[in-house]
Design a protein around this motif. Structure first.
Motif, PDB file in Angstrom:
ATOM      1  N   GLU A 218      17.412   9.158   3.972  1.00  0.00           N
ATOM      2  CA  GLU A 218      16.800   9.338   5.061  1.00  0.00           C
ATOM      3  C   GLU A 218      17.971  10.922   5.573  1.00  0.00           C
ATOM      4  O   GLU A 218      17.304  11.582   6.479  1.00  0.00           O
ATOM      5  N   THR A 219      19.185  10.274   5.387  1.00  0.00           N
ATOM      6  CA  THR A 219      20.255  11.466   6.073  1.00  0.00           C
ATOM      7  C   THR A 219      19.771  12.746   5.503  1.00  0.00           C
ATOM      8  O   THR A 219      20.076  13.848   6.097  1.00  0.00           O
TER       9      THR A 219
ATOM     10  N   GLN B 143      19.843  14.662  -1.883  1.00  0.00           N
ATOM     11  CA  GLN B 143      20.777  13.489  -1.870  1.00  0.00           C
ATOM     12  C   GLN B 143      21.850  13.647  -2.747  1.00  0.00           C
ATOM     13  O   GLN B 143      23.348  13.060  -2.295  1.00  0.00           O
TER      14      GLN B 143
ATOM     15  N   ARG C 223      17.381  13.741   3.989  1.00  0.00           N
ATOM     16  CA  ARG C 223      16.110  14.501   4.455  1.00  0.00           C
ATOM     17  C   ARG C 223      16.279  15.280   5.855  1.00  0.00           C
ATOM     18  O   ARG C 223      15.820  16.330   6.131  1.00  0.00           O
ATOM     19  N   ARG C 224      16.930  14.353   6.714  1.00  0.00           N
ATOM     20  CA  ARG C 224      17.176  15.037   8.114  1.00  0.00           C
ATOM     21  C   ARG C 224      18.123  16.049   7.861  1.00  0.00           C
ATOM     22  O   ARG C 224      17.874  16.965   8.806  1.00  0.00           O
ATOM     23  N   LEU C 225      19.033  16.194   7.136  1.00  0.00           N
ATOM     24  CA  LEU C 225      19.932  17.116   7.026  1.00  0.00           C
ATOM     25  C   LEU C 225      19.562  18.545   5.978  1.00  0.00           C
ATOM     26  O   LEU C 225      20.138  19.594   5.835  1.00  0.00           O
ATOM     27  N   ASN C 226      18.080  18.146   5.282  1.00  0.00           N
ATOM     28  CA  ASN C 226      17.629  19.127   4.624  1.00  0.00           C
ATOM     29  C   ASN C 226      18.546  19.586   3.285  1.00  0.00           C
ATOM     30  O   ASN C 226      18.605  20.765   2.957  1.00  0.00           O
TER      31      ASN C 226
END
Length: 61
Positions: A17-18, A26, A20-23
């Motif tokens: 999730e993090t 992983q 994805r949010r920061l683009n």
């Protein structure tokens, strides 16, 4: 260096999730977190040296 780590399902979801949010991928996020952690002086060392955090960075090997 390449290595594998085990994360719980909750940790895996939080990482995804993090990232994805920061683009960012992983793997890049995990590597950045590790680099950040390793760049900080040891809290134990900070408590033992009265000269302050700026000096700690200069004294760390």
């Amino acid at each position: 260096m390449v290595f594998a780590i085990q994360l719980s399902d909750e940790q895996t979801r939080a990482l995804a999730e993090t990232a994805r949010r920061l683009n960012v991928p992983q793997e890049d996020l995990a590597a950045a977190a590790i680099r950040d952690l390793l760049s900080r002086p040891s809290p134990r060392y900070q408590r033992s040296c009265p000269l302050g955090p700026t000096v700690h960075r200069g004294l760390q090997p």
